[in-house]
Write an enzyme that holds these catalytic residues in place. Structure first.
Site, mmCIF file in Angstrom:
data_model
loop_
_atom_site.group_PDB
_atom_site.id
_atom_site.type_symbol
_atom_site.label_atom_id
_atom_site.label_comp_id
_atom_site.label_asym_id
_atom_site.label_seq_id
_atom_site.Cartn_x
_atom_site.Cartn_y
_atom_site.Cartn_z
ATOM 1 N N ALA A 62 0.908 -1.037 -0.082
ATOM 2 C CA ALA A 62 0.007 -0.096 -0.023
ATOM 3 C C ALA A 62 0.916 1.168 -0.071
ATOM 4 O O ALA A 62 1.988 1.192 0.300
ATOM 5 C CB ALA A 62 -1.035 -0.066 1.219
ATOM 6 N N GLY A 101 0.202 -5.112 0.928
ATOM 7 C CA GLY A 101 -0.804 -5.067 -0.081
ATOM 8 C C GLY A 101 -0.412 -5.705 -1.461
ATOM 9 O O GLY A 101 -1.382 -6.144 -2.070
ATOM 10 N N GLU A 104 -1.075 -9.178 -1.150
ATOM 11 C CA GLU A 104 -2.392 -9.370 -0.936
ATOM 12 C C GLU A 104 -3.221 -9.389 -2.067
ATOM 13 O O GLU A 104 -4.165 -10.195 -2.566
ATOM 14 C CB GLU A 104 -2.957 -8.342 0.089
ATOM 15 N N GLU A 124 3.759 -5.788 6.914
ATOM 16 C CA GLU A 124 2.974 -4.668 7.587
ATOM 17 C C GLU A 124 3.254 -4.435 9.062
ATOM 18 O O GLU A 124 3.251 -3.489 9.846
ATOM 19 C CB GLU A 124 1.438 -5.055 7.595
HETATM 20 C C1 TC6 Z 1 0.388 -2.527 3.284
HETATM 21 O O1 TC6 Z 1 0.575 -2.764 2.171
HETATM 22 C C2 TC6 Z 1 -0.588 -2.464 3.877
HETATM 23 C C3 TC6 Z 1 -1.858 -2.756 3.305
HETATM 24 C C4 TC6 Z 1 -2.994 -2.981 3.936
HETATM 25 C C5 TC6 Z 1 -4.119 -1.840 3.381
HETATM 26 C C6 TC6 Z 1 -5.449 -1.897 3.639
HETATM 27 N N1 TC6 Z 1 4.802 3.567 0.221
HETATM 28 O O2 TC6 Z 1 13.131 1.529 0.330
HETATM 29 P P1 TC6 Z 1 13.839 2.387 -1.143
HETATM 30 C C7 TC6 Z 1 9.370 4.759 -1.068
HETATM 31 S S1 TC6 Z 1 1.869 -1.634 4.085
HETATM 32 C C8 TC6 Z 1 5.167 4.748 -0.252
HETATM 33 O O3 TC6 Z 1 14.753 3.490 -0.670
HETATM 34 P P2 TC6 Z 1 14.854 0.098 -1.873
HETATM 35 C C9 TC6 Z 1 10.490 5.144 -0.144
HETATM 36 O O4 TC6 Z 1 10.051 6.145 0.837
HETATM 37 C C10 TC6 Z 1 3.207 -1.454 3.259
HETATM 38 N N2 TC6 Z 1 6.465 4.751 -0.679
HETATM 39 O O5 TC6 Z 1 14.190 1.375 -2.181
HETATM 40 C C11 TC6 Z 1 11.663 5.724 -1.191
HETATM 41 O O6 TC6 Z 1 11.213 7.037 -1.264
HETATM 42 P P3 TC6 Z 1 12.327 8.277 -1.629
HETATM 43 C C12 TC6 Z 1 3.794 -2.905 3.237
HETATM 44 C C13 TC6 Z 1 7.207 4.044 -0.326
HETATM 45 O O7 TC6 Z 1 15.051 -0.340 -3.355
HETATM 46 C C14 TC6 Z 1 11.353 5.137 -2.352
HETATM 47 O O8 TC6 Z 1 10.146 4.505 -2.344
HETATM 48 N N3 TC6 Z 1 5.108 -2.790 2.282
HETATM 49 C C15 TC6 Z 1 6.697 2.636 -0.183
HETATM 50 O O9 TC6 Z 1 15.832 0.154 -0.874
HETATM 51 C C16 TC6 Z 1 12.354 3.853 -2.497
HETATM 52 O O10 TC6 Z 1 12.568 2.976 -1.437
HETATM 53 C C17 TC6 Z 1 6.208 -2.399 2.881
HETATM 54 O O11 TC6 Z 1 6.158 -2.197 3.990
HETATM 55 C C18 TC6 Z 1 5.294 2.525 0.231
HETATM 56 N N4 TC6 Z 1 4.963 1.210 0.346
HETATM 57 O O12 TC6 Z 1 13.682 -1.055 -1.271
HETATM 58 C C19 TC6 Z 1 7.210 -2.212 1.807
HETATM 59 N N5 TC6 Z 1 8.119 1.878 -0.156
HETATM 60 O O13 TC6 Z 1 13.162 7.693 -2.730
HETATM 61 C C20 TC6 Z 1 7.974 -1.044 2.037
HETATM 62 C C21 TC6 Z 1 8.905 2.401 -0.487
HETATM 63 O O14 TC6 Z 1 11.515 9.569 -1.457
HETATM 64 N N6 TC6 Z 1 9.197 -0.682 1.243
HETATM 65 N N7 TC6 Z 1 8.683 3.664 -0.799
HETATM 66 O O15 TC6 Z 1 13.155 8.214 -0.315
HETATM 67 C C22 TC6 Z 1 10.325 -1.456 1.223
HETATM 68 O O16 TC6 Z 1 10.510 -2.333 1.985
HETATM 69 C C23 TC6 Z 1 11.319 -0.896 0.217
HETATM 70 O O17 TC6 Z 1 11.037 0.402 -0.155
HETATM 71 C C24 TC6 Z 1 11.548 -1.974 -1.122
HETATM 72 C C25 TC6 Z 1 12.734 -1.369 -1.973
HETATM 73 C C26 TC6 Z 1 12.314 -3.181 -0.500
HETATM 74 C C27 TC6 Z 1 10.386 -2.219 -1.555
#
Ligand code: TC6
Length: 681
Positions: A62, A101, A104, A124
């Site tokens: 998400a 998400g 999901e 999450e």
């Molecule tokens: C969920 O899904 C809940 C669902 C229920 C709904 C009802 N959203 O980490 P990086 C940005 S909860 C917005 O440096 P990498 C990040 O801030 C979510 N932005 O890259 C950064 O921005 P900046 C569950 C996001 O290659 C840029 O993208 N998912 C999100 O080292 C690059 O990110 C997670 O928890 C996001 N979801 O790693 C996964 N994700 O450039 C969260 C990233 O402006 N993400 N950004 O600083 C990660 O773990 C890592 O980003 C990665 C990529 C492994 C996908």
């Protein structure tokens, strides 16, 4: 730009999401997915649908930036239901990461194919929430409770092969042919009379399984709300019909997403990323290639630092003054790797590959061709200066000279070289091969290029790096000092060792301050030749021969298994010590202990900020989280202070100030408290 585009490949509708950088499921993506499913339903020529991500990844989750705001429809649970309800089979084509998400969405698809390098997970919990779009209900139905529960509660992703083994992935496809292979797979399954629907499956659990899991994971669960909610949601999947399970998931999700813990963890997510953005360093700041690293000192610290580079495939020359400590250092590195291999986290071959990159030496000149040399020698300015002057003469021009000092002035060290712009602090935390934090100390003359190189390198060796400027103890140890000072004062005023430790354990630290001292060794920083009477309790204990865990006696007594028990003898020694100093003892309550240990740290953090020694408040949170075990769900010291109210912190500091020797209230903190501001805003 539209986030979702569709195209027909014969009878397969290919739905591509292009929402860089990580294909987060923001509103445009959700709307596009809903429209694409409707398009497939309306077109009789379409027999199957493939959902695929453009760029580097499938949906990474998400859009976290939407949390806490009013969200535009359709919501993710709705989109997920639409996908699952499609009468035409939908195939998720996964590369990069299918997280949160994203997974999901994949679970709602009828089939999932992935490339070998893909990773899948429900992280999450790390954001203080739970999978809120059916993940807790569908995953156990697809892979079984035993496999699903640890994935959901730990939040750690699994590789595609493992996902295939547990039935989460139907087929592993070619790394370079994902789209074509997914389309071919779609055609294979399109003709089937029925397709798997995750929500219709059953999730079975052995009796007592959830309680057993709770017991096994007690440490992870303590004080942290999200993991327990995850367990309850999965439990619901095993006891309730799907729709009711979904209602339970939603109820738990809403409670978590609006709570303080999730806010704190979201703060940390963005804080970690913000920490890599440094004033004066831009995307085009040139990097210095680091092909070879030299390390001075093969002790525990030097060896631990070396392992970081060896593990990342970077050759290391390890220098000691004598053969015996050098051999010991090399043997310790091997032993650590072999222990990792024994736990199954490394193959025997990988151990040998890492060891083959190590060149132990006694010859200073062997450092000449290194691109970066890090010294981890004795923490004394005179010795550091001598070492740097010598390094400057030996190591090639253009190479970076780094100190692992945890307190000393990098500018003073740099001044003995002809290349102060190429001198930097790289402060690793012990054990350096394990701890995630790296404090990068920017000297007054450190060039942006050297700084950018250190940042890039930290990513390569998988550290979380935070930049600090020169001051005594930088960010972490500078803030630790007032906590230790207050711990010492509280002991003298009558608080017991175990009560003080317990307050911080209950707060969520893995260890109390005196447990930490015992572990580190009480004689760190103690001068045995000092003839003055001991000022600190710790020094007094050292004088009495107590050294901490290493000799079985410190603030606590330890048995052979390192189990600790409070020491009546030490309690008496502290009472006597206080009496000699003329300090009257009294009963001290838990709240005072908490305030006097933690509020001065907040104040020190604010001083660090107002002096410009850290770039932003969230950097301080990242240091304390990754270097000192500050509990993540409180967001770190600065965010925690904002949460409880800066006015509350200032009032507490003013109340305790008479008991806090040398205390100086930060103007920044006072101003923010008075103006209703926040440190992390
Ligand atoms: C969920 O899904 C809940 C669902 C229920 C709904 C009802 N959203 O980490 P990086 C940005 S909860 C917005 O440096 P990498 C990040 O801030 C979510 N932005 O890259 C950064 O921005 P900046 C569950 C996001 O290659 C840029 O993208 N998912 C999100 O080292 C690059 O990110 C997670 O928890 C996001 N979801 O790693 C996964 N994700 O450039 C969260 C990233 O402006 N993400 N950004 O600083 C990660 O773990 C890592 O980003 C990665 C990529 C492994 C996908």
């Amino acid at each position: 730009m539209t986030a979702i585009t569709t195209r027909k490949d014969g009878d397969v509708l290919v739905v591509t999401s292009d929402n860089p950088p990580v294909n987060a499921l923001g509103v445009a993506v959700r709307q596009g997915l809903a429209a694409a499913i409707a398009e497939a339903a309306a077109d009789p020529a379409v027999k199957a649908v493939v959902i695929i991500g453009a760029g580097r990844t499938f949906f990474a989750g998400a859009d976290i930036t939407e949390f806490g705001k009013s969200m535009q429809g359709p919501g993710l649970p709705e989109v997920v239901d639409l996908i699952e309800a499609s009468t035409k089979p939908v195939i998720a084509a996964i590369h990069g990461t299918a997280l949160g998400g994203g997974l999901e969405v994949a679970l709602a698809c009828h089939y999932r194919v992935a490339v070998p390098s893909a990773k899948l997970g429900l992280p999450e919990v790390k954001l203080g929430i739970l999978p809120g779009a059916g993940g807790t209900q569908r995953l156990p139905r697809v892979v079984g409770v035993e496999a699903a529960l640890p994935m959901i509660v730990s939040g750690d992703p699994i590789p595609a092969r493992k996902a295939e083994a547990i039935g989460l992935i139907d087929r592993i496809v070619g790394e370079a042919s994902l789209e074509a292979d997914a389309i071919a797979y779609a055609r294979e399954v399109a003709g089937k009379s029925a397709h798997p629907v995750a929500s219709r499956g059953e999730a079975k659990a052995e009796p007592g399984m959830f309680d057993h899991f709770r017991q096994q994971n007690a440490r992870r669960l303590k004080g942290f709300e999200a993991p327990e909610a995850c367990i309850q949601a999965v439990e619901a999947a095993t006891t309730l019909p799907f729709d009711q399970g979904m209602a339970k998931e939603r109820e738990l999700f809403m409670k978590l997403v609006t709570g303080d813990q999730s806010k704190a963890l979201r703060h940390l997510f963005f804080a970690e990323r913000a920490a890599s953005k440094i004033d004066g360093v831009t995307a085009d700041t040139p990097l210095i290639p680091i092909a070879k690293v030299g390390i001075l000192g093969a002790g525990t610290m030097g060896g631990g630092i070396a392992m970081n580079f060896l593990s990342a495939g970077i050759p290391v020359t390890l220098l000691e003054r004598e053969q015996a400590p050098l051999d010991r250092g090399v043997a310790l590195i091997r032993k650590n790797y072999e222990a990792t291999a024994k736990k199954g986290r490394m193959t025997a071959e990988q151990v040998e590959t890492a060891m083959a990159l190590l060149t132990p030496t006694l010859a200073f000149d062997d450092l000449a061709d290194c691109d970066l040399v890090i010294e981890a020698v004795f923490e004394l300015m005179a010795i550091k200066k001598e070492v740097f002057a010598r390094l400057d003469g030996v190591v090639k021009q253009g190479a970076i000279l780094a100190s692992n000092t945890s307190y000393l002035d990098i500018d003073e060290i740099a001044a003995v070289t002809q290349r102060p712009d190429h001198v930097i602090g790289l402060h690793f935390f012990s054990p350096a091969n394990v701890m995630r934090l790296l404090e990068i100390v920017r000297g007054a003359k450190t060039s942006p290029s050297v700084l950018a190189t250190a940042m890039a390198l930290s990513k390569k060796i998988r550290k979380v790096a935070v930049v600090a400027c020169v001051c005594h103890g930088f960010i972490g140890n500078r803030m630790l000092a007032p906590r230790q000072q207050q711990g010492n004062a509280l002991l003298l005023e009558g608080a017991r060792v175990e009560d003080i430790d317990q307050v911080l354990l209950d707060f969520g630290f893995p260890m109390g301050p005196f447990q930490m001292s015992d572990l580190a060794g009480l004689d760190i920083g103690w001068d045995p030749n000092n003839s003055h009477p001991a000022e600190k309790v710790q020094d007094m204990l050292c004088e009495a021969g107590l050294r901490g865990q290493k000799n079985g006696h410190g603030f606590y007594d330890y048995d052979e298994k390192r189990n600790r028990t409070p020491s009546a003898k030490v309690e008496q020694m502290i009472r006597d010590f206080a009496a000699r100093k003329g300090i009257a003892q009294r009963r001290i309550d838990r709240q005072e202990i908490l305030e006097r240990l933690l509020y001065p740290m907040v104040n020190e953090g604010a001083l660090i900020l107002e002096e410009g020694k850290a770039q932003r408040a969230s950097d301080i949170d990242i240091v304390w989280l990754n270097g000192y075990g500050w509990p993540a769900w409180t967001g770190g010291p600065m965010f925690w202070a904002d949460t409880i109210g800066l006015d509350v912190v200032v009032a507490g500091l003013e109340k305790h100030a008479p008991k806090m020797e040398g205390f100086r209230l930060s103007k920044l903190l006072a101003d923010k408290a008075a103006g209703g501001g926040k440190l992390t805003a």
